[in-house]
Design a protein around this motif. Structure first.
Motif, PDB file in Angstrom:
ATOM      1  N   ASP A   1       0.855  -1.185   0.000  1.00 56.60           N
ATOM      2  CA  ASP A   1       0.000   0.000   0.000  1.00 56.60           C
ATOM      3  C   ASP A   1       0.895   1.240   0.000  1.00 56.60           C
ATOM      4  OD1 ASP A   1      -1.658   2.248   1.047  1.00 56.60           O
ATOM      5  OD2 ASP A   1      -3.171   0.684   1.251  1.00 56.60           O
ATOM      6  N   LYS A   2       0.522   2.233  -0.790  1.00 56.10           N
ATOM      7  CA  LYS A   2       1.326   3.459  -0.895  1.00 56.10           C
ATOM      8  C   LYS A   2       1.525   4.155   0.447  1.00 56.10           C
ATOM      9  CE  LYS A   2       0.082   4.371  -5.671  1.00 56.10           C
ATOM     10  NZ  LYS A   2      -0.710   5.195  -6.580  1.00 56.10           N
ATOM     11  N   ILE A   3       0.638   3.913   1.394  1.00 57.67           N
ATOM     12  CA  ILE A   3       0.762   4.525   2.711  1.00 57.67           C
ATOM     13  C   ILE A   3       2.038   4.062   3.430  1.00 57.67           C
ATOM     14  CG2 ILE A   3      -0.539   2.819   4.049  1.00 57.67           C
ATOM     15  CD1 ILE A   3      -1.897   5.215   5.447  1.00 57.67           C
ATOM     16  N   TYR A   4       2.561   2.897   3.048  1.00 61.51           N
ATOM     17  CA  TYR A   4       3.772   2.352   3.672  1.00 61.51           C
ATOM     18  C   TYR A   4       5.045   2.694   2.894  1.00 61.51           C
ATOM     19  CZ  TYR A   4       0.310  -0.529   6.063  1.00 61.51           C
ATOM     20  OH  TYR A   4      -0.762  -0.976   6.772  1.00 61.51           O
ATOM     21  N   GLU A   5       4.929   3.467   1.840  1.00 60.63           N
ATOM     22  CA  GLU A   5       6.076   3.742   0.974  1.00 60.63           C
ATOM     23  C   GLU A   5       7.273   4.299   1.742  1.00 60.63           C
ATOM     24  OE1 GLU A   5       6.927   5.664  -3.407  1.00 60.63           O
ATOM     25  OE2 GLU A   5       5.176   6.356  -2.300  1.00 60.63           O
ATOM     26  N   LEU A   6       7.040   5.187   2.660  1.00 62.43           N
ATOM     27  CA  LEU A   6       8.129   5.776   3.440  1.00 62.43           C
ATOM     28  C   LEU A   6       8.880   4.718   4.243  1.00 62.43           C
ATOM     29  CD1 LEU A   6       9.607   8.318   4.443  1.00 62.43           C
ATOM     30  CD2 LEU A   6       7.899   8.483   6.233  1.00 62.43           C
ATOM     31  N   TYR A   7       8.151   3.705   4.732  1.00 65.24           N
ATOM     32  CA  TYR A   7       8.754   2.674   5.578  1.00 65.24           C
ATOM     33  C   TYR A   7       9.577   1.651   4.804  1.00 65.24           C
ATOM     34  CZ  TYR A   7       5.446   4.631   8.874  1.00 65.24           C
ATOM     35  OH  TYR A   7       4.743   5.495   9.664  1.00 65.24           O
ATOM     36  N   ILE A   8       9.338   1.548   3.481  1.00 57.94           N
ATOM     37  CA  ILE A   8      10.080   0.564   2.683  1.00 57.94           C
ATOM     38  C   ILE A   8      11.116   1.208   1.773  1.00 57.94           C
ATOM     39  CG2 ILE A   8       8.204  -1.119   2.746  1.00 57.94           C
ATOM     40  CD1 ILE A   8       7.719  -0.257  -0.250  1.00 57.94           C
ATOM     41  N   LEU A   9      11.201   2.508   1.805  1.00 57.00           N
ATOM     42  CA  LEU A   9      12.138   3.236   0.959  1.00 57.00           C
ATOM     43  C   LEU A   9      13.562   2.711   1.183  1.00 57.00           C
ATOM     44  CD1 LEU A   9      12.063   5.549  -1.090  1.00 57.00           C
ATOM     45  CD2 LEU A   9      12.637   7.088   0.769  1.00 57.00           C
ATOM     46  N   GLY A  10      14.169   2.217   0.130  1.00 56.35           N
ATOM     47  CA  GLY A  10      15.531   1.710   0.217  1.00 56.35           C
ATOM     48  C   GLY A  10      15.641   0.284   0.706  1.00 56.35           C
TER      49      GLY A  10
END
Length: 73
Positions: free
Chosen positions: A60-69
């Motif tokens: 989900d795009k809402i988790y994008e910050l948490y999976i960055l990198g």
């Protein structure tokens, strides 16, 4: 974004075949002292709110910050 290495891609492919689904979904759950928890589920469809990685992994795009990198092996 998240990067899937060859081993991870093979493993996710075998899991989708085993569960007879098209996608594996990665969800991130808040944790306590140990940090975040990760939940894996299986689905046949993705939504407009999903990031689709290598046409097999949904996040989900809402988790994008948490999976960055993040890199899965």
């Amino acid at each position: 974004m998240i990067k899937l290495k060859e081993n991870a891609l093979k493993h996710l492919t075998s899991l989708t075949e085993k569960h007879d689904k098209k996608y594996v979904r990665l969800s991130i759950k808040g944790g306590g002292c140990a940090g975040f928890g990760y939940e894996w589920t299986f689905e046949n469809e993705h939504t407009k709110d999903d990031l689709v990685v290598n046409d097999i992994l949904l996040v989900d795009k809402i988790y994008e910050l948490y999976i960055l990198g993040m890199e899965l092996d």
